[in-house]
Design an enzyme around this catalytic site. Structure first.
Site, short mmCIF file in Angstrom:
data_model
loop_
_atom_site.label_atom_id
_atom_site.label_comp_id
_atom_site.label_asym_id
_atom_site.label_seq_id
_atom_site.Cartn_x
_atom_site.Cartn_y
_atom_site.Cartn_z
N TYR A 1 0.82 -1.22 0.00
CA TYR A 1 0.00 0.00 0.00
C TYR A 1 0.85 1.27 0.00
O TYR A 1 0.42 2.29 -0.54
CB TYR A 1 -1.03 -0.03 1.15
N ARG B 1 1.29 1.80 -3.59
CA ARG B 1 0.05 2.30 -4.20
C ARG B 1 -0.09 3.81 -3.91
O ARG B 1 -0.48 4.58 -4.76
CB ARG B 1 -1.20 1.60 -3.63
N GLN C 1 -15.38 2.30 -5.91
CA GLN C 1 -14.65 1.21 -5.27
C GLN C 1 -13.17 1.58 -5.17
O GLN C 1 -12.39 0.86 -4.56
CB GLN C 1 -14.80 -0.07 -6.11
N ASN C 2 -12.81 2.71 -5.80
CA ASN C 2 -11.39 3.07 -5.87
C ASN C 2 -10.90 3.69 -4.56
O ASN C 2 -11.63 4.43 -3.91
CB ASN C 2 -11.15 4.04 -7.03
N ASP D 1 -8.16 5.56 -4.70
CA ASP D 1 -7.49 6.82 -5.07
C ASP D 1 -8.42 8.01 -4.83
O ASP D 1 -9.62 7.84 -4.56
CB ASP D 1 -6.99 6.76 -6.53
N HIS E 1 -14.38 1.08 -0.56
CA HIS E 1 -13.27 0.22 -0.16
C HIS E 1 -12.14 0.97 0.54
O HIS E 1 -11.00 0.51 0.55
CB HIS E 1 -12.74 -0.55 -1.39
N GLY F 1 -16.07 1.48 -15.58
CA GLY F 1 -14.77 0.91 -15.29
C GLY F 1 -14.72 -0.10 -14.17
O GLY F 1 -13.77 -0.12 -13.39
#
Ligand code: APR
Length: 228
Positions: free
Chosen positions: A55, A58, A88-89, A91, A106, A171
Site C-alpha cells: 500500500y 500504491r 470502489q477506488n 485513489d 473500499h 470501469g
C-alpha cells in the site's frame, strides 16, 4: 425545478488512463500479487511488512497520478445535475477532478487507522511502517476494506442507488461483492449507462445503454447523451 440525480458507481477502469493499474486486466495488480497475501486480514497478520509495503507503493503511485477527462467530466455534471459518485477506488482522483460528493466503498489510500479501532482514522501522505502506532498504541494500517472485512458504507450506498434518476456504471468488472450487487437497488425504469472497455454481465437488467470503450471517451459520449 429539482435537478435530476445522477448516481455513478466507478471502479479501477476510470483511473486506468491516469496510469493506475486495474486489478483484473491482463496487466492488473492481481496478476502480480496474491489477493490473500496483500488484501486480507489473514495476509496482514502473516506478513504485515509486505502488506504495508504494497500500500505504500500504491500511495506513491496515486500521488503521482492526475485526474483524467473522465473524472473531470463527471465532476462538471454537477453544474446541471445532482451527482453522487460511489467508488470502489481507493485513489482520490474523483475528488481532485472536482467531484464534491464521493462515497468510498473500499477505503482511501490517503487514510490510515488503528488495527483495533475502525473509527480511529488519520490522514497519511507518506509511508506507514512497522512500529508506527496509533494513539491507542496499536499498529497503524491502511484504511482499506480488505476481502473478508465488512463494507461499512454499503448501506448508505444502497440507499443512494434507490434515489437515482440516471445511473452510470464505469470501469468495473462487477466481480466483487457486495459492491457488484448495488446495481440491484437502482429502480428498474431508471436508465443505466454502462461504460467499459469490456462490458460486464448486465443483460438481465432493464433499460441498459452500453458505451463500449475507454472511460474518457465513454464519459464524453454519456455527457453528450444526457445534456443534449
Ligand atoms: N476505460 C474503461 N474501462 C476500463 C479501462 C479504461 N481505460 N481499462 C480497464 N477497464 C475496465 C475493465 O474492462 C474492467 O471491466 O475496468 C474494469 C476493471 O475491473 P477490475 O480490475 O476488476 O477493477 P474493479 O472492478 O474496480 O475491482 C473491484 O476489486 O480487488 C478489488 O478492492 C479492489 O475495488 C477493487 C475491486
Amino acid at each position: 425545478m429539482k435537478k435530476k440525480h445522477i448516481v455513478i458507481l466507478s471502479g479501477a477502469g476510470i483511473s486506468a488512463e491516469s496510469g493506475l493499474k486495474t486489478f483484473r486486466d491482463s496487466d492488473g495488480l492481481w496478476m502480480g500479487y496474491n489477493i490473500e497475501d496483500v488484501a486480507t486480514p489473514r495476509g496482514f497478520a502473516k506478513d504485515p511488512a509486505l502488506v504495508l509495503d504494497f500500500y505504500n507503493q500504491r500511495r506513491k503511485e496515486v500521488m503521482a497520478a492526475k485526474p483524467n477527462e473522465a473524472h473531470k467530466g463527471l465532476a462538471a455534471l454537477e453544474k446541471d445535475f445532482e451527482v453522487t459518485i460511489i467508488t470502489q477506488n481507493i485513489d482520490d482522483l474523483h475528488e481532485r477532478g472536482g467531484s464534491t460528493r464521493v462515497i468510498h466503498l473500499h477505503g482511501q489510500i490517503f487514510q490510515m487507522r488503528s488495527v483495533t479501532n475502525t473509527e480511529n482514522i488519520f490522514n497519511i501522505q507518506g509511508d506507514i511502517n512497522i512500529g508506527d502506532l496509533a494513539d491507542d498504541d496499536t499498529q497503524l494500517r491502511p484504511h482499506i476494506v480488505w476481502f473478508e472485512e465488512p463494507v461499512p458504507m454499503i448501506e448508505k450506498a444502497a440507499f443512494v442507488m434507490q434515489t437515482a434518476d440516471i445511473f452510470v456504471l464505469v470501469g468495473t468488472s462487477l466481480q466483487v461483492y457486495p459492491a457488484a450487487g448495488l446495481i440491484d437497488f437502482v429502480p428498474s425504469e431508471v436508465p443505466k449507462y454502462i461504460i467499459d472497455k469490456v462490458i460486464p454481465e448486465v443483460e438481465h437488467y432493464k433499460n441498459i445503454i452500453t458505451i463500449k470503450g475507454n472511460a474518457t471517451e465513454g464519459v464524453k459520449k454519456f455527457i453528450n447523451m444526457v445534456t443534449k
